[in-house]
Design a protein around this motif. Structure first.
Motif, PDB file in Angstrom:
ATOM      1  N   GLY A  11      -1.513   9.695   5.639  1.00  0.00           N
ATOM      2  CA  GLY A  11      -0.112   9.339   5.383  1.00  0.00           C
ATOM      3  C   GLY A  11       0.261   9.745   3.969  1.00  0.00           C
ATOM      4  N   ILE A  13      -0.486   8.757   0.897  1.00  0.00           N
ATOM      5  CA  ILE A  13      -1.566   8.995  -0.071  1.00  0.00           C
ATOM      6  C   ILE A  13      -2.589   9.977   0.504  1.00  0.00           C
ATOM      7  CG2 ILE A  13      -3.442   7.889  -1.382  1.00  0.00           C
ATOM      8  CD1 ILE A  13      -0.583   7.093  -2.345  1.00  0.00           C
ATOM      9  N   ALA A  87      -5.943   4.471   4.738  1.00  0.00           N
ATOM     10  CA  ALA A  87      -5.278   3.746   5.826  1.00  0.00           C
ATOM     11  C   ALA A  87      -4.342   2.696   5.210  1.00  0.00           C
ATOM     12  CB  ALA A  87      -6.334   3.095   6.713  1.00  0.00           C
ATOM     13  N   ASP A  89      -2.457  -0.824   3.989  1.00  0.00           N
ATOM     14  CA  ASP A  89      -2.986  -2.015   3.317  1.00  0.00           C
ATOM     15  C   ASP A  89      -3.821  -2.857   4.277  1.00  0.00           C
ATOM     16  OD1 ASP A  89      -1.268  -1.165   1.373  1.00  0.00           O
ATOM     17  OD2 ASP A  89      -0.087  -3.009   1.271  1.00  0.00           O
ATOM     18  N   ASN A  95     -12.151  -0.944   8.026  1.00  0.00           N
ATOM     19  CA  ASN A  95     -12.847   0.337   8.175  1.00  0.00           C
ATOM     20  C   ASN A  95     -14.199   0.357   7.475  1.00  0.00           C
ATOM     21  OD1 ASN A  95     -10.793   1.421   9.679  1.00  0.00           O
ATOM     22  ND2 ASN A  95      -9.807   2.458   7.970  1.00  0.00           N
ATOM     23  N   GLY A 111      -4.219  -1.030  -1.920  1.00  0.00           N
ATOM     24  CA  GLY A 111      -3.720  -2.028  -0.981  1.00  0.00           C
ATOM     25  C   GLY A 111      -4.815  -2.969  -0.509  1.00  0.00           C
ATOM     26  N   GLU A 112      -6.055  -2.662  -0.885  1.00  0.00           N
ATOM     27  CA  GLU A 112      -7.188  -3.537  -0.538  1.00  0.00           C
ATOM     28  C   GLU A 112      -7.469  -4.467  -1.716  1.00  0.00           C
ATOM     29  OE1 GLU A 112      -8.205  -3.241   2.490  1.00  0.00           O
ATOM     30  OE2 GLU A 112      -6.956  -1.458   2.747  1.00  0.00           O
ATOM     31  N   CYS A 141      -0.821   1.973  -7.632  1.00  0.00           N
ATOM     32  CA  CYS A 141      -0.015   2.842  -8.510  1.00  0.00           C
ATOM     33  C   CYS A 141       0.383   2.110  -9.792  1.00  0.00           C
ATOM     34  CB  CYS A 141       1.213   3.339  -7.761  1.00  0.00           C
ATOM     35  SG  CYS A 141       2.093   2.071  -6.825  1.00  0.00           S
ATOM     36  N   ARG A 169       9.986   0.162  -6.967  1.00  0.00           N
ATOM     37  CA  ARG A 169      10.790   0.826  -5.935  1.00  0.00           C
ATOM     38  C   ARG A 169      10.726   0.024  -4.629  1.00  0.00           C
ATOM     39  NH1 ARG A 169       6.901   0.434  -3.047  1.00  0.00           N
ATOM     40  NH2 ARG A 169       5.340   1.992  -2.476  1.00  0.00           N
ATOM     41  N   GLN A 302       5.014   6.462  -7.567  1.00  0.00           N
ATOM     42  CA  GLN A 302       4.096   5.672  -6.746  1.00  0.00           C
ATOM     43  C   GLN A 302       3.312   6.504  -5.737  1.00  0.00           C
ATOM     44  OE1 GLN A 302       7.418   5.646  -6.439  1.00  0.00           O
ATOM     45  NE2 GLN A 302       7.858   6.058  -4.279  1.00  0.00           N
ATOM     46  N   GLU A 303       3.921   7.603  -5.240  1.00  0.00           N
ATOM     47  CA  GLU A 303       3.264   8.353  -4.163  1.00  0.00           C
ATOM     48  C   GLU A 303       2.129   9.240  -4.664  1.00  0.00           C
ATOM     49  OE1 GLU A 303       7.413   9.587  -3.327  1.00  0.00           O
ATOM     50  OE2 GLU A 303       6.608   9.907  -1.331  1.00  0.00           O
TER      51      GLU A 303
HETATM   52  P1  NAD Z   1       0.918   5.225   4.925  1.00  0.00           P
HETATM   53  O1  NAD Z   1       1.395   4.240   5.909  1.00  0.00           O
HETATM   54  O2  NAD Z   1       1.887   6.252   4.403  1.00  0.00           O
HETATM   55  O3  NAD Z   1      -0.324   6.030   5.520  1.00  0.00           O
HETATM   56  C1  NAD Z   1      -1.379   5.383   6.168  1.00  0.00           C
HETATM   57  C2  NAD Z   1      -1.913   6.299   7.266  1.00  0.00           C
HETATM   58  O4  NAD Z   1      -3.064   5.697   7.895  1.00  0.00           O
HETATM   59  C3  NAD Z   1      -0.907   6.549   8.393  1.00  0.00           C
HETATM   60  O5  NAD Z   1      -0.914   7.920   8.692  1.00  0.00           O
HETATM   61  C4  NAD Z   1      -1.446   5.713   9.556  1.00  0.00           C
HETATM   62  O6  NAD Z   1      -1.132   6.267  10.812  1.00  0.00           O
HETATM   63  C5  NAD Z   1      -2.936   5.792   9.307  1.00  0.00           C
HETATM   64  N1  NAD Z   1      -3.727   4.718   9.939  1.00  0.00           N
HETATM   65  C6  NAD Z   1      -3.287   3.564  10.505  1.00  0.00           C
HETATM   66  N2  NAD Z   1      -4.339   2.842  10.974  1.00  0.00           N
HETATM   67  C7  NAD Z   1      -5.456   3.571  10.701  1.00  0.00           C
HETATM   68  C8  NAD Z   1      -6.830   3.367  10.956  1.00  0.00           C
HETATM   69  N3  NAD Z   1      -7.289   2.254  11.554  1.00  0.00           N
HETATM   70  N4  NAD Z   1      -7.706   4.311  10.536  1.00  0.00           N
HETATM   71  C9  NAD Z   1      -7.270   5.419   9.914  1.00  0.00           C
HETATM   72  N5  NAD Z   1      -5.978   5.671   9.652  1.00  0.00           N
HETATM   73  C10 NAD Z   1      -5.064   4.744  10.049  1.00  0.00           C
HETATM   74  O7  NAD Z   1       0.284   4.386   3.739  1.00  0.00           O
HETATM   75  P2  NAD Z   1       0.107   4.856   2.234  1.00  0.00           P
HETATM   76  O8  NAD Z   1       1.362   4.580   1.473  1.00  0.00           O
HETATM   77  O9  NAD Z   1      -0.478   6.222   2.186  1.00  0.00           O
HETATM   78  O10 NAD Z   1      -0.952   3.769   1.719  1.00  0.00           O
HETATM   79  C11 NAD Z   1      -2.343   3.935   1.909  1.00  0.00           C
HETATM   80  C12 NAD Z   1      -3.063   3.088   0.887  1.00  0.00           C
HETATM   81  O11 NAD Z   1      -2.712   3.552  -0.418  1.00  0.00           O
HETATM   82  C13 NAD Z   1      -2.707   1.597   0.904  1.00  0.00           C
HETATM   83  O12 NAD Z   1      -3.838   0.861   0.510  1.00  0.00           O
HETATM   84  C14 NAD Z   1      -1.642   1.497  -0.182  1.00  0.00           C
HETATM   85  O13 NAD Z   1      -1.517   0.212  -0.736  1.00  0.00           O
HETATM   86  C15 NAD Z   1      -2.193   2.487  -1.195  1.00  0.00           C
HETATM   87  N6  NAD Z   1      -1.180   3.009  -2.107  1.00  0.00           N
HETATM   88  C16 NAD Z   1       0.057   3.363  -1.670  1.00  0.00           C
HETATM   89  C17 NAD Z   1       0.998   3.822  -2.592  1.00  0.00           C
HETATM   90  C18 NAD Z   1       2.390   4.169  -2.159  1.00  0.00           C
HETATM   91  O14 NAD Z   1       3.303   4.007  -2.944  1.00  0.00           O
HETATM   92  N7  NAD Z   1       2.603   4.690  -0.980  1.00  0.00           N
HETATM   93  C19 NAD Z   1       0.667   3.959  -3.933  1.00  0.00           C
HETATM   94  C20 NAD Z   1      -0.641   3.651  -4.343  1.00  0.00           C
HETATM   95  C21 NAD Z   1      -1.557   3.156  -3.420  1.00  0.00           C
END
Ligand code: NAD
Length: 340
Positions: A11, A13, A87, A89, A95, A111-112, A141, A169, A302-303
């Protein structure tokens, strides 16, 4: 020999980390996982990334979409040295059992909870602590942004106490179902969880944070007041310290980057990664010093800010670099960021 990497969760990240891994001289991207077909799954195939089935997804859905699967996530884990878990949060902690079963190392995301891993990671902050570790968590982030700034200020002048308000955001650009779309939402957790999270990197840091969520998708902005232990000569000394440090980008007043819209327009002009801004953004006009009291704004994309951190975390775990500086330089050169 290159360290073989899988990205589990493709996704926001995960797709960025996958591209970053593919560019590194000492890492090999073996494959990525998706739970269901999507434009992101299609992009993975278009980029030539082998696609594996994760999280109880249905093979038939991929077949009807015409997307070729190389196997299951478990089959992918058997082929790699480390999995970057990206994956959603709290799914990462579920996993973890899969990684233990496969006998692979893993990098988790912010997110963990910290307990998911042996140590939390920030490249400028605590690279050495994570050397040789099996399970590491790259902090979120906001925490990454605060930890980077702490890594500049603490060694130079000491930090007595730090108060930060995080203007967060509301959603990432593609998250059309999240908000708010109008209003400012205080986070009714005082102080917020970000301060304790920074202490997973700097255990002795005195920092208290509060947060509000606002209707924007572009970036977070941190409003910082740091009581330093020793007074810097002037604000220029602090700015120069930021300028000399990798993963900081300082805008001069004549650039007219007045706020996050212009910062992200600059990122689009620059065209690195997904038009990302992986550095902490500091404005020259947004740094003020009154003796030991430092006030500064910083903006955090953040992304993308955690993307280079995931790469350095792998280098620390596999002992691939003599120190943080050299790992950061290798990562940043490969990503097209400024190398210090
Ligand atoms: P996202 O929802 O954009 O992407 C997550 C992906 O994982 C999706 O493609 C989803 O289909 C997939 N997924 C769902 N269940 C799964 C499983 N059981 N096994 C494998 N893949 C699975 O989320 P994201 O924003 O990329 O966030 C991912 C992590 O990064 C989280 O811990 C989040 O807190 C952290 N994070 C996000 C940001 C942000 O702003 N987006 C910033 C820093 C950290």
């Amino acid at each position: 020999m290159k360290v073989r990497v899988a990205v589990n969760g493709f996704g926001t990240i995960g797709k960025r980390v996958a591209d970053a891994v593919a560019r590194q001289p000492d890492l090999e991207l073996v494959g990525v996982t998706k739970t269901r077909p999507s434009f992101e799954a299609r992009r993975a195939r278009e980029k030539g990334y082998p696609l594996y089935l994760a999280g109880g997804g249905k093979r038939s859905e991929f077949e009807s979409a015409g997307l070729t699967l190389a196997g299951t996530a478990e089959e992918l884990f058997a082929k790699v040295d480390v999995v970057v878990d990206a994956a959603p949060d709290k799914v990462g902690r579920e996993n973890r059992a899969l990684y233990e079963k496969a006998g692979v190392r893993a990098v988790f995301q912010g997110g963990e909870k910290a307990e998911v891993a042996e140590a939390s990671f920030n490249a400028l902050g605590n690279f050495e602590v994570c050397r040789g570790k099996r399970f590491v968590r790259v902090v979120s982030c906001n925490t990454t942004g605060l930890a980077r700034a702490a890594a500049v200020l603490a060694p130079a002048w000491g930090i007595g106490h730090w108060e930060a308000t995080l203007v967060r955001r509301g959603a990432d650009p593609a998250e059309s179902k999240k908000g708010p779309i109008n209003g400012i939402l205080p986070t009714f957790q005082l102080p917020s969880h970000h301060g304790p999270d920074v202490r997973t990197i700097f255990p002795d840091l005195s920092i208290a944070t509060t947060a509000v969520v606002v209707p924007t998708t572009l970036m977070h902005v941190h409003v910082n007041h740091v009581r330093l232990s020793r007074a810097p000569a002037d604000a220029a000394a602090v700015l120069n310290a930021f300028r000399r440090t990798p993963r900081f980008h300082v805008f001069a007043p004549w650039e007219h980057a007045d706020g996050t819209p212009q910062v992200m327009e600059y990122a689009r002009d620059r065209g690195i990664g997904f038009n990302d801004m992986m550095e902490n953004v500091v404005w020259e006009a947004g740094v003020r010093l009154e003796e030991r009291d430092l006030y500064f704004f910083q903006a955090i994309h953040q992304e993308s800010i955690v993307v280079p951190e995931n790469i350095d975390a792998i280098r620390a775990m596999f002992d691939l670099a003599p120190d943080a500086k050299s790992s950061i330089a290798t990562t940043d050169r490969a990503l097209g960021l400024a190398v210090h």
